[in-house]
Design an enzyme around this catalytic site. Sequence first.
Site, PDB file in Angstrom:
ATOM      1  NE  ARG A  88      -4.417   0.037   2.314  1.00  0.00           N
ATOM      2  CZ  ARG A  88      -5.327  -0.926   2.519  1.00  0.00           C
ATOM      3  NH1 ARG A  88      -4.964  -2.178   2.584  1.00  0.00           N
ATOM      4  NH2 ARG A  88      -6.587  -0.609   2.630  1.00  0.00           N
ATOM      5  NE  ARG A 123     -15.896  -2.642   2.936  1.00  0.00           N
ATOM      6  CZ  ARG A 123     -14.638  -2.444   2.550  1.00  0.00           C
ATOM      7  NH1 ARG A 123     -14.130  -3.176   1.585  1.00  0.00           N
ATOM      8  NH2 ARG A 123     -13.920  -1.514   3.118  1.00  0.00           N
ATOM      9  NE  ARG A 156     -13.299  -2.800   6.938  1.00  0.00           N
ATOM     10  CZ  ARG A 156     -12.383  -2.829   5.972  1.00  0.00           C
ATOM     11  NH1 ARG A 156     -12.322  -3.855   5.148  1.00  0.00           N
ATOM     12  NH2 ARG A 156     -11.526  -1.850   5.837  1.00  0.00           N
ATOM     13  NE  ARG A 167     -10.526   2.383   4.877  1.00  0.00           N
ATOM     14  CZ  ARG A 167     -11.426   1.449   4.601  1.00  0.00           C
ATOM     15  NH1 ARG A 167     -12.677   1.612   4.956  1.00  0.00           N
ATOM     16  NH2 ARG A 167     -11.082   0.361   3.979  1.00  0.00           N
TER      17      ARG A 167
HETATM   18  P1  AMP Z   1      -8.413  -3.195   4.184  1.00  0.00           P
HETATM   19  O1  AMP Z   1      -9.227  -4.294   4.782  1.00  0.00           O
HETATM   20  O2  AMP Z   1      -7.426  -3.691   3.160  1.00  0.00           O
HETATM   21  O3  AMP Z   1      -9.259  -2.069   3.665  1.00  0.00           O
HETATM   22  O4  AMP Z   1      -7.535  -2.587   5.388  1.00  0.00           O
HETATM   23  C1  AMP Z   1      -8.138  -1.975   6.500  1.00  0.00           C
HETATM   24  C2  AMP Z   1      -7.127  -1.093   7.219  1.00  0.00           C
HETATM   25  O5  AMP Z   1      -6.030  -1.898   7.655  1.00  0.00           O
HETATM   26  C3  AMP Z   1      -6.498  -0.003   6.364  1.00  0.00           C
HETATM   27  O6  AMP Z   1      -7.295   1.170   6.298  1.00  0.00           O
HETATM   28  C4  AMP Z   1      -5.190   0.233   7.116  1.00  0.00           C
HETATM   29  O7  AMP Z   1      -5.405   0.973   8.297  1.00  0.00           O
HETATM   30  C5  AMP Z   1      -4.806  -1.182   7.530  1.00  0.00           C
HETATM   31  N1  AMP Z   1      -3.982  -1.854   6.489  1.00  0.00           N
HETATM   32  C6  AMP Z   1      -4.299  -2.963   5.773  1.00  0.00           C
HETATM   33  N2  AMP Z   1      -3.330  -3.289   4.927  1.00  0.00           N
HETATM   34  C7  AMP Z   1      -2.357  -2.359   5.091  1.00  0.00           C
HETATM   35  C8  AMP Z   1      -1.091  -2.138   4.475  1.00  0.00           C
HETATM   36  N3  AMP Z   1      -0.625  -2.930   3.513  1.00  0.00           N
HETATM   37  N4  AMP Z   1      -0.366  -1.071   4.913  1.00  0.00           N
HETATM   38  C9  AMP Z   1      -0.801  -0.258   5.894  1.00  0.00           C
HETATM   39  N5  AMP Z   1      -1.997  -0.398   6.504  1.00  0.00           N
HETATM   40  C10 AMP Z   1      -2.765  -1.448   6.104  1.00  0.00           C
END
Ligand code: AMP
Length: 213
Positions: A88, A123, A156, A167
């Site tokens: 990311r 979602r 969530r 985000r």
């Molecule tokens: P997601 O389920 O992929 O939308 O991730 C939810 C949250 O987890 C994100 O908004 C970040 O706070 C954290 N997160 C997940 N993957 C990463 C990553 N590769 N790098 C940094 N934060 C992450």
Amino acid sequence: MKLILLGAPGAGKGTQAEILCKKLSIPTISTGNILRAAIKEGTPTGLKAKSFIDAGALVPDEVIIGIVDERLARDDCQGGYILDGVPRTIAQAEALEKAGIAFDAVVSIEISEEEILRRMSGRRVCEACGSSYNVEAVPPRVEGVCDNCGGKLIQRKDDTPETVRERLKVYHTETEPLVDFYRRRGLLRSVQSADTKDETTWAILKALGMEGK
Ligand code: AMP
């Protein structure tokens, strides 16, 4: 097949990763799911990550890199994998390169900001296994119940409009530069997020030259 799924929050990475890992018989590594499980279990990593996630911020690179290193070393990853939600940041992508990990393709799922905001409000995720649904586009067979494990579906905490906006801001500054990073390496395949999950899956498989799957 070693694959990265890129895209803004709400683009459908998680949904597509779940479908593709069944079709291609390789595991999905979702850092978001791993972090949410760690928070639920109250592990040190979970405790560290919680405040960042709740604020819509990114978890520090060194935490993510540690999680991914450990996960990719397991036996089930030796035949390939799909990375969902990681890398990311450029630093995470560079850490993967430094570790000698080469990818076959990076699929960028494109979606408008208006559509993201609409989707995020609908979602729902399974609190037990992390599977994701959408009350309009990808509803479960029984309302509020996970098709895969029977777990309870919840919204969530970081899907509230305010956190989603944060985000998206973080996505544009930190993650979007990865599109060019992988384009320069000749790995990028851009796919438009479609109205149905099946159409998007088809577009991804076509972009990968795997229409028959
Ligand atoms: P997601 O389920 O992929 O939308 O991730 C939810 C949250 O987890 C994100 O908004 C970040 O706070 C954290 N997160 C997940 N993957 C990463 C990553 N590769 N790098 C940094 N934060 C992450």
